[in-house]
Design a protein around this motif. Sequence first.
Motif, mmCIF file in Angstrom:
data_model
loop_
_atom_site.group_PDB
_atom_site.id
_atom_site.type_symbol
_atom_site.label_atom_id
_atom_site.label_comp_id
_atom_site.label_asym_id
_atom_site.label_seq_id
_atom_site.Cartn_x
_atom_site.Cartn_y
_atom_site.Cartn_z
ATOM 1 N N PHE A 85 0.809 -1.223 0.000
ATOM 2 C CA PHE A 85 0.000 0.000 0.000
ATOM 3 C C PHE A 85 0.844 1.276 0.000
ATOM 4 N N PRO A 86 1.982 1.324 0.708
ATOM 5 C CA PRO A 86 2.805 2.545 0.638
ATOM 6 C C PRO A 86 3.211 2.933 -0.784
ATOM 7 N N GLY A 87 3.306 1.961 -1.689
ATOM 8 C CA GLY A 87 3.599 2.281 -3.082
ATOM 9 C C GLY A 87 2.491 3.108 -3.710
ATOM 10 N N ASN A 88 1.247 2.785 -3.386
ATOM 11 C CA ASN A 88 0.111 3.562 -3.897
ATOM 12 C C ASN A 88 0.093 4.967 -3.280
ATOM 13 N N ILE A 89 0.400 5.020 -1.987
ATOM 14 C CA ILE A 89 0.461 6.318 -1.318
ATOM 15 C C ILE A 89 1.581 7.160 -1.926
ATOM 16 N N SER A 90 2.731 6.540 -2.159
ATOM 17 C CA SER A 90 3.862 7.249 -2.759
ATOM 18 C C SER A 90 3.506 7.788 -4.142
ATOM 19 N N GLN A 91 2.802 6.987 -4.915
ATOM 20 C CA GLN A 91 2.404 7.443 -6.242
ATOM 21 C C GLN A 91 1.524 8.690 -6.135
ATOM 22 N N TYR A 92 0.645 8.707 -5.139
ATOM 23 C CA TYR A 92 -0.249 9.856 -4.956
ATOM 24 C C TYR A 92 0.505 11.094 -4.452
ATOM 25 N N VAL A 93 1.260 10.936 -3.371
ATOM 26 C CA VAL A 93 1.891 12.119 -2.765
ATOM 27 C C VAL A 93 3.058 12.664 -3.593
ATOM 28 N N ASN A 94 3.639 11.829 -4.442
ATOM 29 C CA ASN A 94 4.749 12.285 -5.284
ATOM 30 C C ASN A 94 4.315 12.595 -6.718
ATOM 31 N N TRP A 95 3.033 12.587 -6.985
ATOM 32 C CA TRP A 95 2.467 12.934 -8.292
ATOM 33 C C TRP A 95 3.082 12.123 -9.429
ATOM 34 N N ILE A 96 3.160 10.811 -9.237
ATOM 35 C CA ILE A 96 3.784 9.934 -10.226
ATOM 36 C C ILE A 96 2.710 9.350 -11.135
ATOM 37 N N ASP A 97 2.890 9.566 -12.429
ATOM 38 C CA ASP A 97 1.970 9.003 -13.414
ATOM 39 C C ASP A 97 2.382 7.567 -13.721
ATOM 40 N N ALA A 98 1.446 6.654 -13.585
ATOM 41 C CA ALA A 98 1.675 5.253 -13.951
ATOM 42 C C ALA A 98 0.311 4.588 -14.083
ATOM 43 N N PHE A 99 0.218 3.646 -14.973
ATOM 44 C CA PHE A 99 -1.018 2.884 -15.206
ATOM 45 C C PHE A 99 -2.189 3.780 -15.596
ATOM 46 N N GLY A 100 -1.915 4.871 -16.267
ATOM 47 C CA GLY A 100 -2.981 5.769 -16.688
ATOM 48 C C GLY A 100 -3.510 6.654 -15.574
ATOM 49 N N ASN A 102 -3.006 9.655 -14.146
ATOM 50 C CA ASN A 102 -2.226 10.855 -14.413
ATOM 51 C C ASN A 102 -2.856 12.122 -13.854
ATOM 52 N N THR A 103 -3.769 11.950 -12.901
ATOM 53 C CA THR A 103 -4.329 13.097 -12.196
ATOM 54 C C THR A 103 -4.319 12.790 -10.697
ATOM 55 N N ASP A 104 -4.318 13.854 -9.905
ATOM 56 C CA ASP A 104 -4.377 13.650 -8.455
ATOM 57 C C ASP A 104 -5.650 12.912 -8.064
ATOM 58 N N GLN A 105 -6.746 13.236 -8.718
ATOM 59 C CA GLN A 105 -8.016 12.594 -8.403
ATOM 60 C C GLN A 105 -7.957 11.089 -8.677
ATOM 61 N N ARG A 107 -5.289 9.144 -8.849
ATOM 62 C CA ARG A 107 -4.369 8.506 -7.894
ATOM 63 C C ARG A 107 -5.000 8.415 -6.509
ATOM 64 N N PHE A 108 -5.772 9.426 -6.115
ATOM 65 C CA PHE A 108 -6.435 9.428 -4.815
ATOM 66 C C PHE A 108 -7.524 8.357 -4.753
ATOM 67 N N ILE A 109 -8.330 8.260 -5.779
ATOM 68 C CA ILE A 109 -9.405 7.255 -5.815
ATOM 69 C C ILE A 109 -8.819 5.851 -5.721
ATOM 70 N N ARG A 110 -7.681 5.637 -6.354
ATOM 71 C CA ARG A 110 -7.057 4.311 -6.327
ATOM 72 C C ARG A 110 -6.715 3.871 -4.906
ATOM 73 N N LEU A 111 -6.418 4.810 -4.038
ATOM 74 C CA LEU A 111 -6.077 4.471 -2.653
ATOM 75 C C LEU A 111 -7.194 3.692 -1.968
ATOM 76 N N PHE A 112 -8.429 3.924 -2.364
ATOM 77 C CA PHE A 112 -9.572 3.260 -1.732
ATOM 78 C C PHE A 112 -9.754 1.820 -2.213
ATOM 79 N N PHE A 113 -9.086 1.441 -3.278
ATOM 80 C CA PHE A 113 -9.217 0.075 -3.783
ATOM 81 C C PHE A 113 -8.364 -0.920 -3.001
ATOM 82 N N GLN A 114 -7.286 -0.461 -2.386
ATOM 83 C CA GLN A 114 -6.417 -1.383 -1.645
ATOM 84 C C GLN A 114 -7.142 -2.020 -0.453
ATOM 85 N N PRO A 115 -7.868 -1.260 0.358
ATOM 86 C CA PRO A 115 -8.633 -1.908 1.433
ATOM 87 C C PRO A 115 -9.662 -2.906 0.899
#
Length: 148
Positions: A85-100, A102-105, A107-115
């Motif tokens: 999960f920290p990898g997903n958090i890192s992608q969000y807080v560091n504004w890293i584009d990956a897997f399409g 490419n927006t903060d929104q 990346r943020f929504i993706r965080l809810f899929f891990q739980p």
Amino acid sequence: MGKSHLQSIFRILLGAFLIFTGVNHLTFARVEFLAQVPPWVPLDGDLVVVLSGIAEISLGVGLVLLSRQRVLLGLATAVFFVIIFPGNISQYVNWIDAFGLNTDQARFIRLFFQPLLVIWALWATGAWSALRAAKFSLRTILSTAIGR
């Protein structure tokens, strides 16, 4: 269709998903996964991607083929999802584009899929019920998982 049958279907689907994702770690999506390795991880990023891919394939194969160990595999898979999960958090807080993403929104929504993946692993393998029934007794959980 009973609960047990539905859980088996979802366990096998999760296993197939993990195998597919693990193979992607080792092949054509390696760079995308590398972008998710947090900068603070003290290992080579490519090694982290390879090891996590191997772990995903192993967990996936286990979920598909080893139904008698499903509780233990469900717990291991849930722990794996928490560990990455920290990898997903890192992608969000560091504004890293990956897997399409490419927006903060996005990346943020993706965080809810891990739980949801953690819950899926626990429910589909019966680990959730085993945890409740065992009242968090590790000895009982392990005994149930190995069929003794």
